[in-house]
Design a protein around this motif. Structure first.
Motif, PDB file in Angstrom:
ATOM      1  N   ALA A 462     -34.280  65.791  43.634  1.00  0.00           N
ATOM      2  CA  ALA A 462     -34.117  64.383  44.017  1.00  0.00           C
ATOM      3  C   ALA A 462     -35.229  63.526  43.427  1.00  0.00           C
ATOM      4  CB  ALA A 462     -34.100  64.267  45.542  1.00  0.00           C
ATOM      5  N   LEU A 463     -36.472  64.016  43.480  1.00  0.00           N
ATOM      6  CA  LEU A 463     -37.591  63.270  42.908  1.00  0.00           C
ATOM      7  C   LEU A 463     -37.462  63.151  41.393  1.00  0.00           C
ATOM      8  CD1 LEU A 463     -40.492  64.804  45.033  1.00  0.00           C
ATOM      9  CD2 LEU A 463     -39.515  62.516  45.262  1.00  0.00           C
ATOM     10  N   THR A 464     -36.926  64.205  40.776  1.00  0.00           N
ATOM     11  CA  THR A 464     -36.726  64.185  39.323  1.00  0.00           C
ATOM     12  C   THR A 464     -35.835  63.014  38.904  1.00  0.00           C
ATOM     13  OG1 THR A 464     -37.006  66.579  39.151  1.00  0.00           O
ATOM     14  CG2 THR A 464     -35.817  65.496  37.380  1.00  0.00           C
ATOM     15  N   MET A 465     -34.794  62.767  39.673  1.00  0.00           N
ATOM     16  CA  MET A 465     -33.879  61.662  39.363  1.00  0.00           C
ATOM     17  C   MET A 465     -34.613  60.327  39.316  1.00  0.00           C
ATOM     18  SD  MET A 465     -30.676  62.733  39.042  1.00  0.00           S
ATOM     19  CE  MET A 465     -29.674  61.314  39.464  1.00  0.00           C
ATOM     20  N   VAL A 466     -35.609  60.161  40.187  1.00  0.00           N
ATOM     21  CA  VAL A 466     -36.306  58.882  40.288  1.00  0.00           C
ATOM     22  C   VAL A 466     -37.056  58.561  39.006  1.00  0.00           C
ATOM     23  CG1 VAL A 466     -38.103  57.605  41.518  1.00  0.00           C
ATOM     24  CG2 VAL A 466     -36.513  59.062  42.793  1.00  0.00           C
ATOM     25  N   TYR A 467     -37.906  59.488  38.539  1.00  0.00           N
ATOM     26  CA  TYR A 467     -38.754  59.114  37.403  1.00  0.00           C
ATOM     27  C   TYR A 467     -37.989  59.073  36.089  1.00  0.00           C
ATOM     28  CZ  TYR A 467     -39.613  64.250  36.901  1.00  0.00           C
ATOM     29  OH  TYR A 467     -39.500  65.614  36.763  1.00  0.00           O
ATOM     30  N   TRP A 468     -36.916  59.885  35.941  1.00  0.00           N
ATOM     31  CA  TRP A 468     -36.147  59.796  34.696  1.00  0.00           C
ATOM     32  C   TRP A 468     -35.314  58.521  34.651  1.00  0.00           C
ATOM     33  CZ3 TRP A 468     -38.238  62.157  31.126  1.00  0.00           C
ATOM     34  CH2 TRP A 468     -38.595  63.501  31.152  1.00  0.00           C
ATOM     35  N   ALA A 469     -34.651  58.188  35.781  1.00  0.00           N
ATOM     36  CA  ALA A 469     -33.823  56.981  35.801  1.00  0.00           C
ATOM     37  C   ALA A 469     -34.668  55.724  35.616  1.00  0.00           C
ATOM     38  CB  ALA A 469     -33.045  56.913  37.120  1.00  0.00           C
ATOM     39  N   ARG A 470     -35.850  55.715  36.195  1.00  0.00           N
ATOM     40  CA  ARG A 470     -36.752  54.561  36.056  1.00  0.00           C
ATOM     41  C   ARG A 470     -37.132  54.336  34.599  1.00  0.00           C
ATOM     42  NH1 ARG A 470     -41.812  55.401  39.648  1.00  0.00           N
ATOM     43  NH2 ARG A 470     -42.241  57.015  38.100  1.00  0.00           N
ATOM     44  N   TRP A 471     -37.484  55.408  33.907  1.00  0.00           N
ATOM     45  CA  TRP A 471     -37.903  55.289  32.513  1.00  0.00           C
ATOM     46  C   TRP A 471     -36.720  54.882  31.624  1.00  0.00           C
ATOM     47  CZ3 TRP A 471     -40.972  59.713  29.602  1.00  0.00           C
ATOM     48  CH2 TRP A 471     -41.426  59.219  28.385  1.00  0.00           C
ATOM     49  N   GLY A 472     -35.573  55.519  31.818  1.00  0.00           N
ATOM     50  CA  GLY A 472     -34.418  55.193  30.994  1.00  0.00           C
ATOM     51  C   GLY A 472     -34.002  53.742  31.138  1.00  0.00           C
ATOM     52  N   GLY A 473     -34.051  53.217  32.364  1.00  0.00           N
ATOM     53  CA  GLY A 473     -33.664  51.824  32.585  1.00  0.00           C
ATOM     54  C   GLY A 473     -34.576  50.834  31.888  1.00  0.00           C
ATOM     55  N   LEU A 474     -35.859  51.185  31.777  1.00  0.00           N
ATOM     56  CA  LEU A 474     -36.813  50.296  31.108  1.00  0.00           C
ATOM     57  C   LEU A 474     -36.472  50.061  29.636  1.00  0.00           C
ATOM     58  CD1 LEU A 474     -40.250  51.608  32.413  1.00  0.00           C
ATOM     59  CD2 LEU A 474     -39.416  49.287  32.640  1.00  0.00           C
ATOM     60  N   LEU A 475     -35.909  51.069  29.016  1.00  0.00           N
ATOM     61  CA  LEU A 475     -35.704  50.999  27.568  1.00  0.00           C
ATOM     62  C   LEU A 475     -34.500  50.154  27.172  1.00  0.00           C
ATOM     63  CD1 LEU A 475     -36.307  54.778  26.788  1.00  0.00           C
ATOM     64  CD2 LEU A 475     -37.906  52.919  26.378  1.00  0.00           C
ATOM     65  N   MET A 476     -33.598  49.933  28.116  1.00  0.00           N
ATOM     66  CA  MET A 476     -32.327  49.292  27.769  1.00  0.00           C
ATOM     67  C   MET A 476     -32.446  47.774  27.789  1.00  0.00           C
ATOM     68  SD  MET A 476     -29.689  51.715  29.839  1.00  0.00           S
ATOM     69  CE  MET A 476     -29.796  53.507  29.722  1.00  0.00           C
ATOM     70  N   ALA A 477     -32.026  47.144  26.734  1.00  0.00           N
ATOM     71  CA  ALA A 477     -32.007  45.683  26.655  1.00  0.00           C
ATOM     72  C   ALA A 477     -31.125  45.291  25.489  1.00  0.00           C
ATOM     73  CB  ALA A 477     -33.418  45.121  26.463  1.00  0.00           C
ATOM     74  N   THR A 478     -30.767  44.006  25.427  1.00  0.00           N
ATOM     75  CA  THR A 478     -29.923  43.515  24.345  1.00  0.00           C
ATOM     76  C   THR A 478     -30.709  43.474  23.040  1.00  0.00           C
ATOM     77  OG1 THR A 478     -28.718  42.169  25.915  1.00  0.00           O
ATOM     78  CG2 THR A 478     -28.483  41.608  23.601  1.00  0.00           C
ATOM     79  N   ARG A 479     -30.068  43.809  21.963  1.00  0.00           N
ATOM     80  CA  ARG A 479     -30.680  43.699  20.636  1.00  0.00           C
ATOM     81  C   ARG A 479     -30.857  42.229  20.279  1.00  0.00           C
ATOM     82  NH1 ARG A 479     -30.743  46.227  15.396  1.00  0.00           N
ATOM     83  NH2 ARG A 479     -32.564  45.251  14.467  1.00  0.00           N
ATOM     84  N   GLU A 480     -32.051  41.877  19.829  1.00  0.00           N
ATOM     85  CA  GLU A 480     -32.326  40.493  19.428  1.00  0.00           C
ATOM     86  C   GLU A 480     -31.528  40.125  18.181  1.00  0.00           C
ATOM     87  OE1 GLU A 480     -36.474  40.123  18.846  1.00  0.00           O
ATOM     88  OE2 GLU A 480     -36.979  40.206  20.959  1.00  0.00           O
ATOM     89  N   ALA A 481     -30.913  38.955  18.211  1.00  0.00           N
ATOM     90  CA  ALA A 481     -30.178  38.482  17.036  1.00  0.00           C
ATOM     91  C   ALA A 481     -31.148  38.263  15.885  1.00  0.00           C
ATOM     92  CB  ALA A 481     -29.447  37.195  17.365  1.00  0.00           C
ATOM     93  N   GLY A 482     -30.814  38.782  14.724  1.00  0.00           N
ATOM     94  CA  GLY A 482     -31.649  38.575  13.553  1.00  0.00           C
ATOM     95  C   GLY A 482     -32.871  39.468  13.486  1.00  0.00           C
TER      96      GLY A 482
END
Length: 631
Positions: A462-482
Motif C-alpha cells: 500500500a505504501l509503495t503505491m503512494v510514492y510511485w503514483a506521486r512521482w508519476g503524476g508530477l511528470l505529466m503535463a501538456t507539451r508546450e506549443a513550439g
C-alpha cells in the motif's frame, strides 16, 4: 561450454584492463560496446545450451585454478586491509584480519583439498547471468556519454574514466563468476571482489562525502565477508565438502550446518543492504548514476539476494527459513515507509530497491515453489525497471540540474521522450499487468499462510503505491506549443529505449518466460499457462488479456488527446479569483498570491531521522532471533 564461461567471467576482466591501460576514449568506447555485445550474445548462447552439470576448471595460464583463487583471495584481503589503513578505519582492518586468520585456518587445517567442480549452471544461475550481462552491459554503454558530461561538470583536469570503466567491467565478470560458482571458496572470492569494486566506484569522485560513504560501504560489506567465512566453516565442519550442489542436495543437516547457512544469509543481508545495513547503499547514491544503476539492478545487491536464494534448499522447513521470511518482510515494509518522506529521486529509488530486495529475501524464506517463482521473476523485472529509472534520473539530472522530483513537475513539456520513458518505468513498477506487480501478487499468495508476513507485505505494498503514483503524476503535463525537440546522445537514448521496451514486452511474455525458464526448476510447478494467463489453484493472473485492455485504453487516450493543441487553454481555478496573470490569484486582503504546487511528504509521520533508529533496532532483534532459531 568452457569458451562461453571464459567469455562471461574473464572477458570483462580483460576488457577492464584494456580500458585502464589504453588511455584513449575511442578505444574505451569501442571496448565497452564490444564487451557488452559479446556478453549479451554469450549469455543468450549459454541459455540456449541449457543447464549443465558441475564442471572442473583444471588450470588458468598453467596455474591450478583452486590454488590461484586461494592466492587471489588473500591478495584481495590484503588490498582491502590497506584501504582500511589508508582511511584509518579500525572496523575494516579488524574484519579483514579476522577473515584472513579464519581463512588460513580453514584452508590449511580444516579443508581436505579434494577436487571440487568449480562451476555449475542451473536455471537460477542462467537467469542471473542474463540479468547481469544484458542489463549490466546497457548500463556500461549509458555510462560512456554520461561520464564525459559528468567530468566536464566537475571540471576535472585529468580524466578518471580509465579507472571507472575498469571497475565497472570487472564488476560484471565478478558477478558472472559468483552466480556460476559451485565451489564455495570460489563463491567467496567473487563475493569479495564485488565488495572491492563497489567501494572503488562509490568513492570514484574522491570528494569528502564520496570517500566517507565508500568507507562505510567497505566496512559493512567486510562484516558480511566475515559472516560468509564463519558460515562456510560451520557448513563444512558438518557436511565435509566445498561442493555447493552437494550441500544443497543434502538439505538441512542439523543445527550446526543450519547455523552456518544462517551466517551465509547474514552475509547476503549485508550485501543486499537489508535493514539495518541499508545505510551503505543509501550513501552509495553520491556516486555517478551508472554506479547507482549497476549496484541496484544487476550486481552488488543482487549478489546478496542470490546467496540467500541459492542456499534456500539448505534451510527449507527450519526456523531459520521462517526467520529469513520475517526479516525480508520487515525490510520491505520499513523501507517502503521511509520512502514516503523522500523527494530526492535517487533516494526514492534506493529505498524502493532495498524494499523490493526485502521482498525477494522474504520469498526465499517462505521457500515454496510459488515463493521461489515470485523471487526469481522479481529479480528479472526489478532489474530491468529499476536500472531504467536510475538511468532516467541521471539523464534528467544532467538536463535540469536537479534530482528532486518536485523539480521534475511537468517535465514532459520540455523533455517529452525522457519523461515518457520515466513514466513507463514507474508504471512497470506500479501497475498490472507488468512483471513487478505480478511477482508481488505471487509473493502475497505464497505468504497467505503466515499472518505476520502477509500483514507486512500488504502494508508495504500500500505504501509503495503512494510514492510511485506521486512521482508519476508530477511528470505529466501538456507539451508546450513550439517547444524545441529534445536532444539526446545516441548512447544515452539506446539503453533507455531498450530497457523501456524490455520492461514492457518481457512482461507481456512473462507466461512463456515462466514456462521455459522457471517451471523446469520444480517437480510440481506452481502455475500452468493457458491463453496468456498464469493459472494456479490459488488464482490466476491474466497477463495477455490485461495487456489487450491496457493497449485499447492507451489507444483511446491518445485519440482523445490528439486535438489538445486546438483547444482554448483556460487557467485553472486557484482558490480565488484569477488575476489574469498566469499563476496568480486574488487571496487575502485582495492581494495577488502566487500559485505553487507541491506534494505532501508527511514528514512528521515518516521522518527518516526518527524512524531509522527504531527500524534498525527492530531489525537487529529479528536477525538475532533468526540466528537463534537456527540453533
Amino acid at each position: 561450454m568452457s569458451n562461453l564461461l571464459f567469455l562471461l567471467i574473464l572477458l570483462p576482466a580483460v576488457a577492464a584492463a584494456v580500458c585502464y591501460f589504453v588511455r584513449s576514449s575511442a578505444v574505451r568506447t569501442l571496448t565497452v560496446l564490444a564487451t557488452g555485445a559479446v556478453l549479451t550474445a554469450a549469455s543468450l548462447a549459454l541459455l540456449g545450451q541449457g543447464i549443465f552439470d558441475p564442471l572442473t576448471v583444471g588450470s588458468v595460464l598453467g596455474i591450478p585454478s583452486d590454488f590461484l583463487v586461494t592466492v587471489l583471495d588473500f591478495a584481495l584481503l590484503g588490498v582491502i586491509f590497506m584501504y582500511g589503513v589508508k582511511h584509518r578505519n579500525l572496523l575494516i582492518q579488524g574484519f579483514t584480519l579476522a577473515q584472513a586468520a579464519l581463512l588460513v585456518w580453514f584452508e590449511l587445517v580444516m579443508v581436505k583439498h579434494a577436487a571440487v567442480p568449480a562451476l555449475a549452471g542451473d536455471q537460477l544461475s542462467l537467469i542471473m547471468v542474463l540479468v547481469i550481462s544484458i542489463v549490466g552491459s546497457l548500463i556500461c554503454i549509458f555510462a560512456i556519454p554520461y561520464m564525459k558530461e559528468h567530468e566536464e561538470h566537475l571540471h576535472l583536469k585529468k580524466s578518471r574514466q580509465p579507472q571507472f570503466f575498469f571497475f565497472l567491467l570487472l564488476f560484471l565478470g565478478a558477478m558472472n563468476g559468483l552466480v556460476l560458482s559451485n565451489n564455495i571458496l570460489w563463491l567467496y572470492f567473487f563475493f569479495e571482489v564485488t565488495t572491492l569494486c563497489s567501494f572503488m566506484l562509490i568513492g570514484h569522485d574522491a570528494t569528502e562525502v564520496a570517500v566517507k560513504n565508500s568507507v562505510r560501504a567497505l566496512w559493512m560489506n567486510s562484516l558480511g565477508g566475515l559472516a560468509f567465512v564463519l558460515g562456510m566453516m560451520l557448513v563444512y565442519s558438518k557436511v565435509g565438502t566445498l561442493d555447493i550442489s552437494a550441500i544443497l542436495a543434502g538439505g538441512p543437516q542439523g543445527a550446526l550446518m543450519v547455523t552456518g547457512v544462517g551466517f551465509l544469509c547474514l552475509a547476503g543481508f549485508t550485501k543486499a543492504a537489508q535493514v539495518p545495513f541499508q545505510s551503505w547503499l543509501l550513501g552509495a547514491m553520491v556516486a555517478p548514476t551508472p554506479v547507482s544503476a549497476l549496484l541496484h539492478s544487476s550486481t552488488m545487491v543482487k549478489a546478496g539476494v542470490y546467496v540467500v536464494l541459492r542456499f534456500a534448499p539448505a534451510y527449507s522447513g527450519t526456523l531459520l527459513s521462517d526467520g529469513v521470511a520475517v526479516c525480508g518482510a520487515f525490510t520491505f515494509l520499513a523501507c517502503a515507509a521511509l520512502c514516503i518522506g523522500q523527494s530526492n529521486g535517487k533516494k526514492i529509488l534506493a529505498y524502493s530497491t532495498v524494499s523490493n530486495l526485502g521482498l525477494i529475501i522474504c520469498c526465499a524464506g517462505l521457500n515454496t515453489p510459488l515463493a521461489i517463482t515470485a523471487a526469481v521473476l522479481l529479480i528479472i523485472f526489478h532489474a530491468i525497471s529499476k536500472s531504467l529509472l536510475f538511468l532516467c534520473v541521471g539523464a534528467i539530472e544532467q538536463a535540469i540540474g536537479s534530482r528532486d522530483i518536485e523539480d521534475m513537475r511537468g517535465l514532459y513539456a520540455k523533455f517529452p521522450r525522457t519523461a515518457t520513458i520515466t513514466i513507463i518505468g514507474i508504471l512497470t513498477m506500479l501497475l498490472p499487468p507488468f512483471g513487478v506487480l505480478m511477482s508481488k501478487w505471487m509473493a502475497m499468495e505464497a505468504a497467505s499462510a503466515n499472518i505476520y508476513v502477509i500483514v507486512m507485505l500488504a502494508m508495504g505494498s500500500a505504501l509503495t503505491m503512494v510514492y510511485w503514483a506521486r512521482w508519476g503524476g508530477l511528470l505529466m503535463a501538456t507539451r508546450e506549443a513550439g517547444a524545441a525537440p529534445e536532444k539526446q546522445a545516441g548512447l544515452i537514448r539506446m539503453p533507455l529505449t531498450v530497457l523501456c521496451l524490455g520492461a514492457v514486452f518481457l512482461s507481456l511474455a512473462s507466461p512463456w518466460i515462466y514456462n521455459s525458464m522457471l517451471a523446469p526448476m520444480f517437480d510440481a510447478p506452481p502455475f500452468t499457462v493457458s491463453f496468456g494467463s498464469l493459472d494456479a489453484a490459488t488464482g490466476s493472473f491474466a497477463v495477455v488479456p490485461l495487456f489487450i485492455v491496457l493497449g485499447l485504453g492507451a489507444l483511446y487516450a491518445v485519440k482523445a488527446a490528439s486535438g489538445f493543441r486546438k483547444v482554448k487553454i483556460v487557467a485553472p481555478y486557484l482558490s480565488g479569483s484569477n488575476t489574469g496573470d498566469e499563476g496568480t490569484y486574488i487571496g487575502p486582503m485582495n492581494s495577488p498570491v502566487p500559485f505553487s504546487a507541491g506534494n505532501m511528504y508527511l514528514g512528521e509521520l515518516f521522518a527518516e531521522g526518527k524512524l531509522t533508529p527504531i527500524f534498525n533496532a527492530l531489525a537487529v532483534a529479528l536477525i538475532v532471533l533468526m540466528l537463534g532459531g537456527a540453533l
